[in-house]
Design an enzyme around this catalytic site. Structure first.
Site, PDB file in Angstrom:
ATOM      1  CE  LYS A  52      -3.876  -2.395   2.242  1.00 46.21           C
ATOM      2  NZ  LYS A  52      -4.650  -2.679   3.467  1.00 46.21           N
ATOM      3  CD  GLN A  96      -3.603  -4.496   6.512  1.00 49.87           C
ATOM      4  OE1 GLN A  96      -3.684  -3.421   5.919  1.00 49.87           O
ATOM      5  NE2 GLN A  96      -4.053  -5.618   5.990  1.00 49.87           N
ATOM      6  CG  ASP A 119      -9.764  -0.038   5.672  1.00 42.07           C
ATOM      7  OD1 ASP A 119      -9.451  -0.468   4.543  1.00 42.07           O
ATOM      8  OD2 ASP A 119      -9.083  -0.213   6.698  1.00 42.07           O
TER       9      ASP A 119
HETATM   10  N1  GUN Z   1      -7.048  -6.847   6.441  1.00 40.46           N
HETATM   11  C1  GUN Z   1      -7.475  -7.548   5.368  1.00 40.46           C
HETATM   12  N2  GUN Z   1      -8.115  -6.746   4.495  1.00 40.46           N
HETATM   13  C2  GUN Z   1      -8.087  -5.505   5.030  1.00 40.46           C
HETATM   14  C3  GUN Z   1      -8.594  -4.254   4.588  1.00 40.46           C
HETATM   15  O1  GUN Z   1      -9.208  -4.109   3.521  1.00 40.46           O
HETATM   16  N3  GUN Z   1      -8.359  -3.204   5.417  1.00 40.46           N
HETATM   17  C4  GUN Z   1      -7.709  -3.339   6.603  1.00 40.46           C
HETATM   18  N4  GUN Z   1      -7.532  -2.254   7.350  1.00 40.46           N
HETATM   19  N5  GUN Z   1      -7.214  -4.491   7.034  1.00 40.46           N
HETATM   20  C5  GUN Z   1      -7.422  -5.568   6.242  1.00 40.46           C
END
Ligand code: GUN
Length: 297
Positions: A52, A96, A119
């Site tokens: 990311k 995350q 998110d």
């Molecule tokens: N863990 C797995 N997928 C995601 C996501 O889309 N966002 C976040 N913050 N954590 C994740």
């Protein structure tokens, strides 16, 4: 033979369009900023967060990363969240998942400023999505919608079976696909661990979306000919490779592709789309916060 839906190619087009929007913001003296927060040392999460951050750099978004010790009290993570909420330079951020067991992820989400919740997990944003007025669509569901559109799959009137009811994928995706909208209007069935006769539900579908986290749960015998298959699963399974594992989806690709009209691979399907849509939400957050209008893809 099934068409292989190339998530990298679709994501790349979206990123090109976002680059134009980022330029519009830059012309107005604004640079979108995304922060990522990782608590603990989960290796898969570290990989995702690194990707990311790399994505941000590539498209001209300022990336900031905050590590929180996995053994620290939840209050330390909450302090980080407070700082990010208060920081005018940060347009959006994510924490995350998963977080360590002693931290309640629901409480984490509830503390995030909904205007910075790229998110789309905060209850205010979930509520808006369900009401048909989404501010930030969660990245994976939005990415799936964009993939279907790019593959020329019309969801209007289609029978869509989603396998998985997670807060991150299954639930928001079901809600998006039933909206009265060009990229919705589907008849959606949501399956989960208590579903009886899963194969009957997947065989009845025009589109099967697997997001359950069980390696190769769905194989060709569970699909009717001509089904569109979207595989959200990313499962690490032991393998005789350099890393000691390989990535497989929730769909048994080789047998499924014999039945499908179109199918996403793992990796290279939904994964790159999730990352592209996080960039999308960050640009949208920056636009909303600065009142600089941008064209979003
Ligand atoms: N863990 C797995 N997928 C995601 C996501 O889309 N966002 C976040 N913050 N954590 C994740």
């Amino acid at each position: 033979m099934a068409e292989i839906i190339d998530g990298n190619a679709v994501a790349s087009e979206i990123r090109d369009d976002l680059a134009d929007a980022i330029e519009t913001l830059a012309d107005a003296g604004e640079r979108p900023t995304l922060a990522t927060v990782l608590m603990g040392e989960d290796p898969a999460s570290e990989t995702y967060v690194n990707m990311k951050q790399r994505d941000c750099e590539e498209v001209g978004i300022e990336g900031v990363h905050v590590d929180v010790d996995g053994d620290a009290p939840a209050a330390d993570l909450f302090d980080t969240i407070e700082d990010l909420n208060a920081d005018p330079e940060v347009n959006g951020y994510i924490v995350q998942a998963p977080v360590p067991d002693h931290v309640d992820y629901r409480e984490v989400i509830g503390r995030i400023d909904p205007l910075k919740d790229v998110d789309g997990f905060h209850p205010e944003n979930v509520g808006r999505l369900v009401a048909g007025d989404a501010r930030f669509r969660p990245c994976t569901p939005h990415g799936v919608q964009k993939l279907l559109e790019a593959a020329g799959v019309d969801t209007e009137g289609a029978d869509v079976t989603i396998v998985g009811r997670s807060d991150i994928v299954g639930k928001p995706l079901a809600n998006l696909l039933i909206q009265k909208a060009d990229d919705g209007n589907a008849t959606v069935t949501v399956c989960h661990s208590r579903t009886e006769d899963l194969a009957a539900k997947t065989r009845a579908a025009d589109v099967v979306i697997a997001a359950v986290g069980v390696p190769e749960l769905i194989d060709g015998s569970m699909l009717s000919e001509g089904t569109v298959v979207i595989d959200v699963g990313v499962n690490r399974v032991d393998a005789d490779t350099e890393k000691g594992y390989e990535l497989v989806g929730d769909v048994a690709f080789e047998s499924a592709k014999e039945q499908a009209s179109a199918i996403t691979p793992v990796p290279g399907g939904v994964g790159p789309m999730t990352r592209a849509m996080l960039l999308y939400n960050t640009v949208k957050a920056a636009s909303l916060q600065t009142s600089v209008d941008v064209d979003l893809p």
